[in-house]
Each structure stands twice: as C-alpha cells, then as structure tokens.
Design a protein around this motif. Structure first.
Motif, PDB file in Angstrom:
ATOM      1  N   THR A 139     -10.508 -75.041   3.952  1.00  0.00           N
ATOM      2  CA  THR A 139     -11.361 -73.896   4.293  1.00  0.00           C
ATOM      3  C   THR A 139     -11.263 -73.648   5.788  1.00  0.00           C
ATOM      4  OG1 THR A 139     -13.320 -75.236   4.736  1.00  0.00           O
ATOM      5  CG2 THR A 139     -13.028 -74.461   2.481  1.00  0.00           C
TER       6      THR A 139
ATOM      7  N   THR B 213     -12.840 -70.471   8.901  1.00  0.00           N
ATOM      8  CA  THR B 213     -13.684 -69.301   9.125  1.00  0.00           C
ATOM      9  C   THR B 213     -12.940 -68.305   9.995  1.00  0.00           C
ATOM     10  OG1 THR B 213     -15.623 -70.720   9.013  1.00  0.00           O
ATOM     11  CG2 THR B 213     -15.939 -68.538   9.930  1.00  0.00           C
TER      12      THR B 213
ATOM     13  N   SER C 196     -15.707 -66.913   5.408  1.00  0.00           N
ATOM     14  CA  SER C 196     -14.960 -68.094   4.979  1.00  0.00           C
ATOM     15  C   SER C 196     -13.694 -67.691   4.239  1.00  0.00           C
ATOM     16  CB  SER C 196     -15.817 -68.957   4.056  1.00  0.00           C
ATOM     17  OG  SER C 196     -16.925 -69.458   4.754  1.00  0.00           O
TER      18      SER C 196
END
Length: 164
Positions: A34, A36, A41
């Motif tokens: 993951t 940002t 996200s």
C-alpha cells in the motif's frame, strides 16, 4: 521496533480481495503493498492470473472494501454459491441490479438457477485448516441425511498377534 517478518494482526497486506479487469470482470488476488498518493490510498494487488496492478480503495471488493452488493456483475463473471450444502463454482448469466437477483449457470452440477446477490461470493471460501482432514460432512448430518458408507481401504484387517 519489530524485526520479524510476521505481519501485524490487523495488517491489510495479504488480504484476499477481488479487483476489476479491463472487461469489468472481477479477479481474485492478494494485496501486496500500500502507499498514499495525494491523500488517497493505492493498493498493489497480485491477481490470481499472476498480473500485478494498482487499484484505489473504491475499486476493490473484499473485507474492508466494497461488498458484492455494491457492484454490478458482468456476464461471464466467475462466482461461488452454496448449493445443497456445498460450495460450487458458477458463472453469471445475468445480473438484475434493480431486484438484486443473479441468474447463474452451475457447470459442475449441470443446472441454472437464480440467487439473491447477497448469496453470491466472488472469492472461494477458505476451509479451516483443522477441518481439511475431516471426512464427515456435518452439514449433511444436520439435515438428517445419513453419512455415506466408507469402503475398507485394504483387503485384510490387521489383528494383533495375541488375539488370533
């Protein structure tokens, strides 16, 4: 700081999700990473067909993301439903979002049926590890159906020496 490779209990990494392909069909995969970007996200998902793609939170279906109730299933979408107490693979023939009804073809059973959208899953259920070696189907016993007879695995029966 932890130095082990074990993920935190609530880590999103390793979560099984479904992501849309170009033709609108959802494919299962696992979240690998993951990050940002501009306060949103982005999830890197390794799909079951071995492709790796990035998706936003609004694109994914699974725990912590959208549910199957939030999407329109395309013709040809592979799904899983419970039929006669067993999970079977099906293919979507038609999805009517206005009635939340899905027409399915179940090739392994050889029939077509209609199911409510909430009864349809995009990801195969994962059987508990402690149940994998179990031969007894407790769902059939609960319905009052007898357990199928088992055949002897060998032609002879071993009897201890002292009891012959």
């Amino acid at each position: 700081m932890s130095t082990g490779k074990r993920l935190a209990k609530r880590s999103i990494l390793g979560t099984r999700v479904c992501a849309p392909k170009a033709e609108g069909v959802f494919v299962p995969g696992v979240i690998q990473a993951t990050r940002t970007d501009d306060h949103r996200s982005v999830y890197t998902v390794c799909l079951d067909d071995k492709t790796v793609c990035e998706y936003g939170q609004a694109d994914l279906v699974g725990p912590g993301f959208k549910s199957v109730m939030d999407v329109i299933l395309q013709r040809g979408q592979r799904v899983f439903v419970t039929h006669n107490g067993r999970e079977v693979k099906g293919v979507v023939c038609d999805h009517r979002p206005d009635t939340d009804e899905v027409e399915l073809s179940l090739p392994s059973v050889g029939l077509a049926l209609k199911k409510r959208l909430e009864e349809v899953r995009l990801i195969e259920s994962r059987k508990s590890a402690r149940l994998l070696d179990l031969d007894t189907d407790y769902s059939r016993l609960a319905d009052g159906q007898p357990e199928p007879r088992r055949r002897a695995s060998s032609l002879s029966i071993d009897v201890p020496y002292g009891q012959r």
